[in-house]
Design a protein around this motif. Sequence first.
Motif, PDB file in Angstrom:
ATOM      1  N   ASP A 608      43.087  44.038  40.129  1.00 35.58           N
ATOM      2  CA  ASP A 608      43.507  45.146  39.511  1.00 35.58           C
ATOM      3  C   ASP A 608      45.157  45.324  39.678  1.00 35.58           C
ATOM      4  OD1 ASP A 608      42.183  48.537  39.988  1.00 35.58           O
ATOM      5  OD2 ASP A 608      43.170  47.613  38.584  1.00 35.58           O
ATOM      6  N   ASP A 609      45.717  45.779  38.529  1.00 33.56           N
ATOM      7  CA  ASP A 609      47.069  46.279  38.397  1.00 33.56           C
ATOM      8  C   ASP A 609      47.788  44.791  39.106  1.00 33.56           C
ATOM      9  OD1 ASP A 609      46.630  49.379  40.127  1.00 33.56           O
ATOM     10  OD2 ASP A 609      46.586  48.837  38.146  1.00 33.56           O
ATOM     11  N   GLU A 665      44.868  46.965  30.171  1.00 33.84           N
ATOM     12  CA  GLU A 665      44.769  48.117  30.611  1.00 33.84           C
ATOM     13  C   GLU A 665      45.322  49.087  29.930  1.00 33.84           C
ATOM     14  OE1 GLU A 665      45.168  48.466  34.972  1.00 33.84           O
ATOM     15  OE2 GLU A 665      43.390  49.248  34.918  1.00 33.84           O
TER      16      GLU A 665
HETATM   17 CA    CA Z   1      44.522  49.244  37.046  1.00 33.69          CA
END
Ligand code: CA
Length: 713
Positions: A608-609, A665
């Motif tokens: 994530d990220d 995203e």
């Molecule tokens: Ca994220």
Amino acid sequence: MTAAVGGRSRRLLGVAAALALAFFLLRPELARALGDVHLLLAALWLAPLGWLLGPWGGLGLGLAMVLPLALAGYRGADLVALTLGAAAVTGAGGWLRRRTDLYRFRERALRLLGRVGLLAAQARSAGELLEGAAEAAVAEGGYLLAMIWDRVPGGFRPRVWRIADPRFAIEEEAGRLVIQRNGRPVLTLDLAALDWGKTAAGQALARQETVITDARRMRGYAFGEAARVLGYRTAIAVPIADREEVVGALAVTHPEPSRFAREEAELVREVGALLGSALERLALRERLRSQAITDALTGLLNRRGFLEWGRVTLENAARRGRPMALLYLDLDRFKEVNDARGHEAGDRLLLAVAQRLARATRSRDLLARLGGDEFAALIEADREGAATVAKRIRQDLARPVALNGEEVRTGASIGIALFPDDAESLEELLRKGDLAMYRAKQEGLGFALFDPKDDRALRGRVALEHALRKALAEGGIRAYYQPVVDLEAGRLVYLEALARWQAPPSSFIPLAEEIGVIFELDLAMLENVVAQLVRWEADGRVLAAGVNLSPKTLNHEGLPALIEERLAHHDLAPARLVLEVTEAALLTPRGEAHLAELHRLGLRLAIDDFGTGCASLERLTDLPFDYLKIPRTFVREVAASPTRSAVVAGIGHLARHLGVRAIAEGVEGAGEEARLRELGLTLAQGFRYAAAMPPEEVPGWLARFPARLRNPS
Ligand code: CA
Ligand code: C2E
Ligand code: CA
């Protein structure tokens, strides 16, 4: 008690005199009737006389009986025998008296020493000790008067006195001692006149000698006058000394010269010594106590001392109806100074701040260093006064401080809470002052008065914490689903589950981490999602879902086995779950091991990220990831900014190279999507396709989804 002995002596003397008279009047008759036995009766009046005179006096008197016996016509062996007999009887009377006195003396010495010893061990203050000792001297020691002096520069000052005779009272009034008999003043003595520091007695005491005087000879002295009024005669004064010096004196008086002057003096000296060592112990305790309540660096009160003294100060203020203000002070940039120049410089800065604080306030204001770089002042002031003082303190602290020849600037943020308006207890004032200070700092105000809004902000947090724990316990946290789509294939990749509750995740996720319930939260989400996937499957929809795991959760012992067990319990294939973890989760060996294990089990993994954490690329290549999520911050300007484009393109290349699929995203606009497609990125997530939605809306969205992809708006 000695007065009682005096009264008994007079009675004894009367009895002896009456017996002597009767003997002489009846002697011829007695001699005729009893023969020589009548001489035994003579001894009856000699024995009390011996009692009165003591052993040596009695013996002398007995021997002196030779004269009346000779006059009475005795001669030769009779005279010698009778004289020796008389001496034996009177001497025995005197000896008996001495024994009795000694016995009594020992008894009261024991009682006095016992009580003073107890006091010395138990007294909690010098006042309690000395008052108690004076009381014991008259009650147990049998002295008429007991007086204790404090050593002051150049002399001794009376501090405590007790008198046994209930008719008398001694009171201090405006620098004078007034002696009253039956409620009427009979003698007034200047306290200064009672200071005997300059007299020979005072100097002897200062040399640690014992002084025994016949007070009635001290004519013209205050003591002499007091002795006549109070009726004492002998005074014994001893020094009260600790190991180093004489700190006071103790004097006791007798109505008559004691038969045991030496023993008596030793007893009093012993009492003085006990008091000296007890005073030393109390002084040490006081020193330790003051260490416990003051800050060693600045000499200001510490938090504990501030709470102790502040409470008393507030009580006084309440009684007098005066407003008080608490100033809570936090230095700006202290940590910088401490880090850049070292602790010593930091300490000197704190000391300088304490000194300036002392200068900016009045001497009766209470100042404290609460710890670190936080200070507090409790001052007598209303709202306006407190603001004025806060301004003055800030001005004072704004001037540079010289440290090692360099000038350092600091400053302070001050929060003010008012007594009794904002709070009535010091703890509450501190809490509210702290809140106001926090706002002053956050908003760069310099100083701020407490505002009930500050309190609500805090109460809000406390309430939130409470509600969150409750929601977790009761399953009150819901999962919403946001799709990750494949733009090229027109397919749903998986649905990311996002926690939904009364507050936004950006506030309750960090809160859950902070209060240590994030593991419970993540697991509740996982359970929720697995159950939902099973329900959808029952409806004929085979879907995959993503679950976010915080670093703490990933590092939780036994996590892979736990997840495996939950999947088995619901009979769900592991490939139906995607676990989203951030780079932060990868920083520990256990986290890595867990990921490898989960991958082995067949779960899919997503970073994530990506790019916002600090994991090294090298490490990432070693880990079995399936997806790499490019955060919205990079995606947002991808259409407009060439650098953003380059970054996103780079991540895309890297992903392809690693055999991982990248997910963009937060895609919102058509421009972003077009640019992403150009850069070869085909997996996307964002409001453009769907915001997170409750599970019941997912079937409807699925039905419309391919159409939306083909007809982008
Ligand atoms: Ca994220
Ligand atoms: P995240 O994992 O990066 O989740 C993506 C966030 O971006 C979500 O915010 C989502 O609603 C938002 N988002 C999606 N599309 C768009 C868009 O087009 N534009 C904009 N502006 N935002 C978009 P959300 O739901 O507020 O979640 C915030 C963060 O909270 C998540 O970031 C995640 O780190 C965390 N979180 C949420 N649920 C959980 C959970 O169950 N466990 C853990 N550990 N963290 C969670
Ligand atoms: Ca996520």
